[in-house]
Design a protein around this motif. Structure first.
Motif, short mmCIF file in Angstrom:
data_model
loop_
_atom_site.label_atom_id
_atom_site.label_comp_id
_atom_site.label_asym_id
_atom_site.label_seq_id
_atom_site.Cartn_x
_atom_site.Cartn_y
_atom_site.Cartn_z
N THR A 39 24.37 100.21 21.51
CA THR A 39 23.23 99.67 21.00
C THR A 39 23.14 99.87 19.45
O THR A 39 23.83 100.90 19.01
N ASP A 40 22.49 99.34 18.80
CA ASP A 40 22.32 99.47 17.20
C ASP A 40 21.32 100.86 17.26
O ASP A 40 20.45 101.13 18.08
N LEU A 41 21.61 101.68 16.11
CA LEU A 41 20.85 102.98 15.94
C LEU A 41 19.86 102.36 14.77
O LEU A 41 18.81 101.91 14.55
N TRP A 105 22.24 92.31 31.92
CA TRP A 105 22.91 92.13 30.69
C TRP A 105 21.51 92.48 29.54
O TRP A 105 20.45 92.03 29.79
N TYR A 106 21.91 93.12 28.63
CA TYR A 106 20.95 93.26 27.52
C TYR A 106 21.75 92.99 26.19
O TYR A 106 22.71 93.00 26.11
N SER A 107 21.09 92.49 25.10
CA SER A 107 21.40 92.49 23.83
C SER A 107 21.73 93.81 23.15
O SER A 107 20.64 94.41 22.85
N GLN A 108 22.96 93.92 22.80
CA GLN A 108 23.39 95.15 22.21
C GLN A 108 22.70 95.24 21.04
O GLN A 108 22.27 96.43 20.55
N CYS A 109 22.96 94.31 19.77
CA CYS A 109 22.53 94.39 18.44
C CYS A 109 21.70 93.27 18.10
O CYS A 109 21.36 92.24 19.06
N HIS A 110 21.08 93.43 16.98
CA HIS A 110 20.20 92.54 16.09
C HIS A 110 20.44 91.15 16.71
O HIS A 110 19.64 90.28 16.89
N HIS A 111 21.82 90.75 16.14
CA HIS A 111 22.23 89.22 16.28
C HIS A 111 23.26 88.87 17.38
O HIS A 111 24.13 88.38 17.46
N ASP A 112 22.89 89.66 18.57
CA ASP A 112 23.60 89.66 19.75
C ASP A 112 23.05 88.59 20.64
O ASP A 112 22.35 89.20 21.60
N CYS A 113 23.32 87.30 20.76
CA CYS A 113 22.60 86.51 21.46
C CYS A 113 23.40 86.03 22.80
O CYS A 113 24.65 85.65 22.44
N LEU A 114 23.05 86.35 23.78
CA LEU A 114 23.89 86.35 25.02
C LEU A 114 23.33 85.17 25.80
O LEU A 114 22.24 85.01 26.04
N PHE A 115 24.20 84.06 26.32
CA PHE A 115 23.93 83.05 27.15
C PHE A 115 24.69 83.52 28.59
O PHE A 115 25.97 83.12 28.27
N ILE A 116 24.04 83.53 29.64
CA ILE A 116 24.64 83.95 30.68
C ILE A 116 24.18 83.35 31.99
O ILE A 116 22.79 83.59 32.21
N ASP A 117 24.67 82.52 32.77
CA ASP A 117 24.28 81.94 33.90
C ASP A 117 22.76 81.12 33.64
O ASP A 117 22.19 81.46 34.56
N GLY A 118 22.55 80.55 32.69
CA GLY A 118 21.47 79.88 32.25
C GLY A 118 20.27 80.78 31.85
O GLY A 118 19.24 80.19 31.88
N SER A 119 20.70 82.01 31.52
CA SER A 119 19.69 82.86 31.03
C SER A 119 20.22 83.19 29.56
O SER A 119 21.38 83.09 29.06
#
Length: 170
Positions: A39-41, A105-119
């Protein structure tokens, strides 16, 4: 009682080989070490692999430490930092989404946008923007622990889990 996530259910994308890091620091410090998350600190979009030890470091007093690549070094040197804030600051919350195999799954960073299996999940520790949010967690003793009753916590809820529900068709 708050529920603890099974560590094998959470999908991580670490910066480094966490097994090598664990082996190195266990041999160096003589105590068990475990990988917690990435993650970001303090810096936005600078992912840090976070590790945990049950006993505080004898010299520095921290139980969490983070490893990251120095963005200003030409050879991307490995840096180490105190990461206790991942548990002690209420800023560090983790919204999670679930893939078709049941992994979270979690977004690791401020601008880490994940699209996974419809979510979708976005925002890192700055905010939670999501579709199909499965839960919100914090780190306690090196584990993901579900935050229940968000409204009852001492500090203001920093996350956001509404406003983009229309993304489910992407």
């Amino acid at each position: 009682m708050k529920s603890v996530l099974d560590p094998t259910a959470v999908k991580h994308v670490p910066v480094f080989d966490t097994k090598k890091a664990i082996s190195f620091y266990e041999n160096k410090d003589g105590v068990p070490i475990k990988y917690v998350c990435t993650t970001d600190l303090l810096a936005s979009d600078l992912p840090v692999d976070i590790f945990y030890r049950e006993t505080p470091h004898p010299e520095f007093g921290n139980r969490y430490f983070g490893l990251y690549k120095n963005p200003y070094a030409n050879d991307a040197r490995i840096m180490i930092t105190n990461a206790d804030a991942v548990e002690t600051s209420k800023r560090y919350i983790f919204g999670v989404i679930e893939d078709k195999d049941g992994l979270l799954w979690y977004s690791q960073c401020h601008h880490d946008c994940l699209f996974i299996d419809g979510s979708m999940i976005d925002g890192g520790r700055e905010y939670i923007r999501s579709t199909n949010l499965k839960g919100v967690f914090k780190i306690v003793d090196g584990e993901f622990v579900e935050r229940l009753n968000l409204e009852d916590e001492e500090e203001e809820w920093l996350g956001q889990d509404s406003g983009i529900e229309d993304f489910t068709n992407y």
